[in-house]
Structure formats: C-alpha cells, structure tokens
Design a protein around this motif. Sequence first.
Motif, PDB file in Angstrom:
ATOM      1  N   ALA A  29       0.852  -1.181   0.000  1.00 26.01           N
ATOM      2  CA  ALA A  29       0.000   0.000   0.000  1.00 26.01           C
ATOM      3  C   ALA A  29       0.895   1.241   0.000  1.00 26.01           C
ATOM      4  N   CYS A  30       0.784   2.032  -1.045  1.00 22.01           N
ATOM      5  CA  CYS A  30       1.510   3.308  -1.108  1.00 22.01           C
ATOM      6  C   CYS A  30       0.675   4.395  -0.452  1.00 22.01           C
ATOM      7  N   SER A  31      -0.645   4.286  -0.624  1.00 23.53           N
ATOM      8  CA  SER A  31      -1.628   5.172   0.007  1.00 23.53           C
ATOM      9  C   SER A  31      -2.976   4.478  -0.138  1.00 23.53           C
ATOM     10  N   SER A  32      -4.059   5.123   0.289  1.00 30.37           N
ATOM     11  CA  SER A  32      -5.377   4.503   0.122  1.00 30.37           C
ATOM     12  C   SER A  32      -5.818   4.518  -1.343  1.00 30.37           C
ATOM     13  N   ARG A  33      -5.072   5.243  -2.185  1.00 31.50           N
ATOM     14  CA  ARG A  33      -5.409   5.358  -3.614  1.00 31.50           C
ATOM     15  C   ARG A  33      -4.340   4.770  -4.522  1.00 31.50           C
ATOM     16  N   SER A  34      -3.347   4.079  -3.959  1.00 31.61           N
ATOM     17  CA  SER A  34      -2.238   3.579  -4.768  1.00 31.61           C
ATOM     18  C   SER A  34      -1.659   2.312  -4.139  1.00 31.61           C
ATOM     19  N   TYR A  35      -1.537   1.263  -4.952  1.00 28.59           N
ATOM     20  CA  TYR A  35      -0.992  -0.015  -4.499  1.00 28.59           C
ATOM     21  C   TYR A  35      -0.014  -0.551  -5.533  1.00 28.59           C
ATOM     22  N   PHE A  36       1.025  -1.213  -5.052  1.00 22.93           N
ATOM     23  CA  PHE A  36       1.943  -1.934  -5.936  1.00 22.93           C
ATOM     24  C   PHE A  36       1.725  -3.417  -5.696  1.00 22.93           C
ATOM     25  N   LEU A  49       1.404  -1.444 -10.923  1.00 22.91           N
ATOM     26  CA  LEU A  49       1.032  -0.317 -10.091  1.00 22.91           C
ATOM     27  C   LEU A  49      -0.432   0.007 -10.351  1.00 22.91           C
ATOM     28  N   PHE A  50      -1.237   0.002  -9.297  1.00 22.13           N
ATOM     29  CA  PHE A  50      -2.659   0.329  -9.382  1.00 22.13           C
ATOM     30  C   PHE A  50      -2.857   1.664  -8.685  1.00 22.13           C
ATOM     31  N   GLN A  51      -3.454   2.623  -9.396  1.00 20.38           N
ATOM     32  CA  GLN A  51      -3.716   3.923  -8.806  1.00 20.38           C
ATOM     33  C   GLN A  51      -5.125   4.367  -9.142  1.00 20.38           C
ATOM     34  N   LEU A  52      -5.754   4.985  -8.189  1.00 13.97           N
ATOM     35  CA  LEU A  52      -7.076   5.550  -8.379  1.00 13.97           C
ATOM     36  C   LEU A  52      -6.891   6.983  -8.856  1.00 13.97           C
ATOM     37  N   ALA A  53      -7.534   7.317  -9.972  1.00 18.25           N
ATOM     38  CA  ALA A  53      -7.392   8.660 -10.532  1.00 18.25           C
ATOM     39  C   ALA A  53      -8.739   9.191 -10.987  1.00 18.25           C
ATOM     40  N   GLU A  54      -8.859  10.492 -11.013  1.00 18.80           N
ATOM     41  CA  GLU A  54     -10.076  11.147 -11.479  1.00 18.80           C
ATOM     42  C   GLU A  54      -9.814  11.713 -12.868  1.00 18.80           C
TER      43      GLU A  54
END
Length: 69
Positions: A29-36, A49-54
């Motif tokens: 977990a890099c943050s609640s909006r980003s995971y490796f 790399l999974f990231q939540l983006a708008e």
Amino acid sequence: MEEAEAALRYAVNTYEDSLWKVRRREIFACSSRSYFLRIQGRLAKYGFLFQLAELVHDSDAKPMPQPLG
C-alpha cells in the motif's frame, strides 16, 4: 470515493494478468489510492502499479450543455 477505493482494493486482490498459476502475491500500500502488486508466477515475477485517478479532461468527450437561465 469509498466505493472507488473498495473497487481498487478488490482489483488489486484479484488481478492475475494472464498468468496460468500465481504462486505468490505481495501487495504494497503506497496510500489509500495507490498499491503496488508483485505476482510470482511459475516462471517469472511481475509488478503492477494500481492507482485511483479522477478523469479531469477528455478531448473526445461530448460538450456538456450549458444550463439555461
């Protein structure tokens, strides 16, 4: 936003790319909006790399109608 973060966590926990057999899955977990995600398959290791983006702009989007008045 909570729904999007839950969908992201689900994707990270279930993603297997096109691997035939996943031997090991490590999630960072890099943050609640980003995971490796690191997956070890039969023959190699892969990182994603999974990231939540708008989406803030799409040049192909139809213009929004302006409100009257």
